[in-house]
Scaffold this active site. Structure first.
Site, PDB file in Angstrom:
ATOM      1  NE  ARG A 222      76.991  60.479  26.234  1.00  0.00           N
ATOM      2  CZ  ARG A 222      77.375  61.762  26.196  1.00  0.00           C
ATOM      3  NH1 ARG A 222      77.249  62.434  25.068  1.00  0.00           N
ATOM      4  NH2 ARG A 222      77.848  62.347  27.266  1.00  0.00           N
ATOM      5  CD  GLU A 250      81.203  56.972  21.214  1.00  0.00           C
ATOM      6  OE1 GLU A 250      81.746  57.731  22.045  1.00  0.00           O
ATOM      7  OE2 GLU A 250      80.100  57.200  20.693  1.00  0.00           O
ATOM      8  CG  HIS A 269      81.897  61.125  21.773  1.00  0.00           C
ATOM      9  ND1 HIS A 269      81.276  60.158  22.521  1.00  0.00           N
ATOM     10  CD2 HIS A 269      81.414  62.308  22.225  1.00  0.00           C
ATOM     11  CE1 HIS A 269      80.466  60.720  23.402  1.00  0.00           C
ATOM     12  NE2 HIS A 269      80.533  62.035  23.242  1.00  0.00           N
TER      13      HIS A 269
END
Length: 306
Positions: A222, A250, A269
């Site tokens: 993450r 993000e 991602h």
């Protein structure tokens, strides 16, 4: 006895129709503001199709809720949102292989200089150069769960030296307290750890400074695990390079300096974004819910933050 499970898509209805003792009911995230399914009043299991804030009308209408079964391996959006007395289970085991493949892809691409060769191809320039190899490379994998173990299984045939690090030291796995001693003796650090209060900002300026010149940081966990400003500073000097499937913030804003930083590969991602990912997710979900129906605890039960 039949247990009602609320699912966010038709794939879930199909997958759970084969689980004995389960009645799968579809709900639509986009229409929850207008009303929730009548079956919510009796449902014991919820499979989220969105983050908690979008599902508040549904959660408020589920007095018998006993289990929230995620489709993701990460649980950081839900750990502090679960009502008292409700179990939380992840989808660990569904995405480890595909995420490990992404890591292998960026490792090989970076080591063999494929981005530079692609630029040369666009410029129609024949530009031979000498690359690096995974053979004999020292790879430190931070996170010894499903993704970490799948990655190790793929790295070993490439003759890389793999060191595993986890939050619970055990045979073959070093503890995170050993990182200061391990970092200076590594070529690649791969982050596949969950986001918790312990891992947020773990990769800070001191962590990065401990890495040797030329080391590669790969983040498949993450974004907030890494201090973005500290990483930018190292990338700008050219001392380190990075491959990032996740960022902080993000999505990455168009004007963010990470986009134009040297020595970095960024993907949006997509480590687990492969064909049939949803089918693999529901295979794990069905097994977890089947255990719940039998009166057992799910294998992927979240304890505390993870």
């Amino acid at each position: 006895m039949t247990i009602t499970v609320l699912v966010p898509d038709d794939d879930g209805v199909t997958a759970l129709s084969e689980v004995p003792g389960v009645r799968a009911v579809r709900y639509h995230v986009d229409s929850l503001a207008e009303g929730v399914p009548a079956e919510a009043a009796e449902a014991e299991v919820l499979i989220p199709g969105a983050k908690p804030a979008a599902l508040l009308p549904l959660l408020d209408a589920m007095p018998r809720l006993r289990l929230i079964q995620l489709l993701s391996a990460g649980a950081e959006n839900w750990t502090d949102q679960v009502p008292d007395g409700v179990l939380l289970s992840t989808c660990r085991g569904a995405h480890g292989g595909s995420t490990a493949e992404w890591v292998m892809a960026v490792l090989l691409s970076t080591y063999r200089g494929l981005p530079e060769f692609a630029e040369a191809q666009r410029a129609r320039t024949w530009s031979p150069s000498t690359g690096r190899t995974l053979q004999g490379s020292r790879v430190l994998v931070v996170g010894a769960g499903d993704v970490g173990n799948e990655l190790r299984r793929r790295l070993v045939p490439f003759d890389a030296w793999v060191t595993m690090v986890g939050f619970t030291p055990r045979e073959g796995v070093h503890g995170v307290e050993e990182l200061p001693e391990l970092l200076p003796d590594t070529d690649v650090v791969v982050l596949v750890t969950p986001l918790t209060s312990h891992t947020r900002g773990m990769v800070d300026a001191a962590f990065l400074a401990a890495l040797p010149d030329g080391a590669l940081l790969v983040n498949a966990s993450r974004g907030p695990v890494v201090d973005t400003d500290a990483l930018l500073a190292e990338l700008t000097t050219g001392r380190l390079s990075a491959a990032l499937d996740v960022t902080d913030p993000e999505p990455l804003p168009a004007d963010h300096p990470l986009w134009t930083a040297p020595n970095v590969v960024i993907t949006p991602h997509v480590g687990g974004a492969v064909r049939d990912a949803r089918r693999r997710s529901y295979r794990v979900v069905a097994a977890e819910i089947e255990r719940y129906v039998r009166g057992e605890l799910p294998d992927n039960l979240v304890q505390g933050e993870y």
